[in-house]
Design a protein around this motif. Structure first.
Motif, mmCIF file in Angstrom:
data_model
loop_
_atom_site.group_PDB
_atom_site.id
_atom_site.type_symbol
_atom_site.label_atom_id
_atom_site.label_comp_id
_atom_site.label_asym_id
_atom_site.label_seq_id
_atom_site.Cartn_x
_atom_site.Cartn_y
_atom_site.Cartn_z
ATOM 1 N N LEU A 165 0.792 -1.218 0.000
ATOM 2 C CA LEU A 165 0.000 0.000 0.000
ATOM 3 C C LEU A 165 0.830 1.275 0.000
ATOM 4 N N SER A 166 2.163 1.160 0.015
ATOM 5 C CA SER A 166 3.005 2.356 -0.058
ATOM 6 C C SER A 166 2.902 2.940 -1.452
ATOM 7 N N ARG A 167 2.775 4.244 -1.511
ATOM 8 C CA ARG A 167 2.640 4.924 -2.801
ATOM 9 C C ARG A 167 3.862 5.789 -3.067
ATOM 10 N N PRO A 168 4.219 5.989 -4.336
ATOM 11 C CA PRO A 168 5.400 6.787 -4.669
ATOM 12 C C PRO A 168 5.380 8.190 -4.072
ATOM 13 N N GLY A 169 4.222 8.802 -3.882
ATOM 14 C CA GLY A 169 4.153 10.158 -3.346
ATOM 15 C C GLY A 169 4.234 10.248 -1.839
ATOM 16 N N LEU A 223 7.685 8.890 3.098
ATOM 17 C CA LEU A 223 8.718 7.885 3.321
ATOM 18 C C LEU A 223 9.293 7.406 2.002
ATOM 19 N N SER A 224 8.437 7.199 0.995
ATOM 20 C CA SER A 224 8.912 6.778 -0.319
ATOM 21 C C SER A 224 9.798 7.847 -0.948
ATOM 22 N N ALA A 225 9.408 9.108 -0.781
ATOM 23 C CA ALA A 225 10.205 10.206 -1.326
ATOM 24 C C ALA A 225 11.579 10.248 -0.663
ATOM 25 N N GLN A 226 11.612 10.010 0.639
ATOM 26 C CA GLN A 226 12.890 10.007 1.351
ATOM 27 C C GLN A 226 13.770 8.849 0.864
ATOM 28 N N VAL A 227 13.190 7.700 0.683
ATOM 29 C CA VAL A 227 13.938 6.540 0.199
ATOM 30 C C VAL A 227 14.493 6.814 -1.196
ATOM 31 N N MET A 236 15.189 9.707 -2.509
ATOM 32 C CA MET A 236 16.258 10.696 -2.399
ATOM 33 C C MET A 236 17.559 10.033 -1.939
ATOM 34 N N LEU A 237 17.467 9.177 -0.926
ATOM 35 C CA LEU A 237 18.666 8.499 -0.430
ATOM 36 C C LEU A 237 19.268 7.577 -1.478
ATOM 37 N N GLN A 238 18.435 6.900 -2.244
ATOM 38 C CA GLN A 238 18.947 6.037 -3.309
ATOM 39 C C GLN A 238 19.647 6.858 -4.380
ATOM 40 N N ALA A 239 19.115 8.030 -4.713
ATOM 41 C CA ALA A 239 19.741 8.896 -5.711
ATOM 42 C C ALA A 239 21.101 9.386 -5.217
ATOM 43 N N ILE A 240 21.161 9.751 -3.936
ATOM 44 C CA ILE A 240 22.431 10.225 -3.363
ATOM 45 C C ILE A 240 23.457 9.108 -3.370
ATOM 46 N N ARG A 241 23.040 7.911 -2.969
ATOM 47 C CA ARG A 241 23.974 6.772 -2.963
ATOM 48 C C ARG A 241 24.446 6.465 -4.387
ATOM 49 N N GLY A 242 23.530 6.556 -5.342
ATOM 50 C CA GLY A 242 23.892 6.300 -6.733
ATOM 51 C C GLY A 242 24.937 7.273 -7.240
ATOM 52 N N LYS A 243 24.807 8.540 -6.878
ATOM 53 C CA LYS A 243 25.800 9.559 -7.287
ATOM 54 C C LYS A 243 27.127 9.321 -6.597
ATOM 55 N N ALA A 244 27.075 8.928 -5.337
ATOM 56 C CA ALA A 244 28.322 8.686 -4.609
ATOM 57 C C ALA A 244 29.098 7.533 -5.213
ATOM 58 N N TRP A 245 28.394 6.468 -5.643
ATOM 59 C CA TRP A 245 29.051 5.319 -6.243
ATOM 60 C C TRP A 245 29.543 5.608 -7.654
ATOM 61 N N ALA A 246 28.910 6.571 -8.309
ATOM 62 C CA ALA A 246 29.287 6.897 -9.692
ATOM 63 C C ALA A 246 30.611 7.645 -9.756
ATOM 64 N N ARG A 247 31.047 8.180 -8.656
ATOM 65 C CA ARG A 247 32.298 8.970 -8.657
ATOM 66 C C ARG A 247 33.518 8.145 -8.831
#
Length: 89
Positions: free
Chosen positions: A65-69, A72-76, A78-89
């Motif tokens: 029942l969790s929705r993208p909007g 908590l989903s937005a926070q997750v 955001m954190l995944q995007a940050i981790r992805g950028k950190a690993w891309a370096r």
């Protein structure tokens, strides 16, 4: 005369959590480790009570029942995007 407004507690004892899950207290205690292993919220270290909102979010997540909007989903995301950028370096 003092006017009192009803207050709904956010932190509840394990017996109320068992009832929220629709199981007996004995079953809750038996399954507690397995529940926590699957991400079920742990009790507060001082009070020993559970945050009802966190339990409800866990139930919603298990039921899909969790929705993208949702915040908590937005926070997750955001954190995944940050981790992805950190690993891309």
């Amino acid at each position: 005369m003092t006017i009192r407004f009803p207050i709904q507690p956010r932190m509840v004892p394990p017996s109320k959590i068992a009832r929220r899950l629709g199981i007996t207290m004995a079953t809750f205690l038996e399954k507690r480790a397995e529940l926590e292993h699957s991400g079920f919220p742990k009790p507060d270290t001082i009070l020993g009570n559970y945050c009802l909102d966190a339990v409800d979010q866990w139930i919603d997540g298990r039921a899909g029942l969790s929705r993208p909007g949702d915040p908590l989903s937005a926070q997750v995301e955001m954190l995944q995007a940050i981790r992805g950028k950190a690993w891309a370096r």
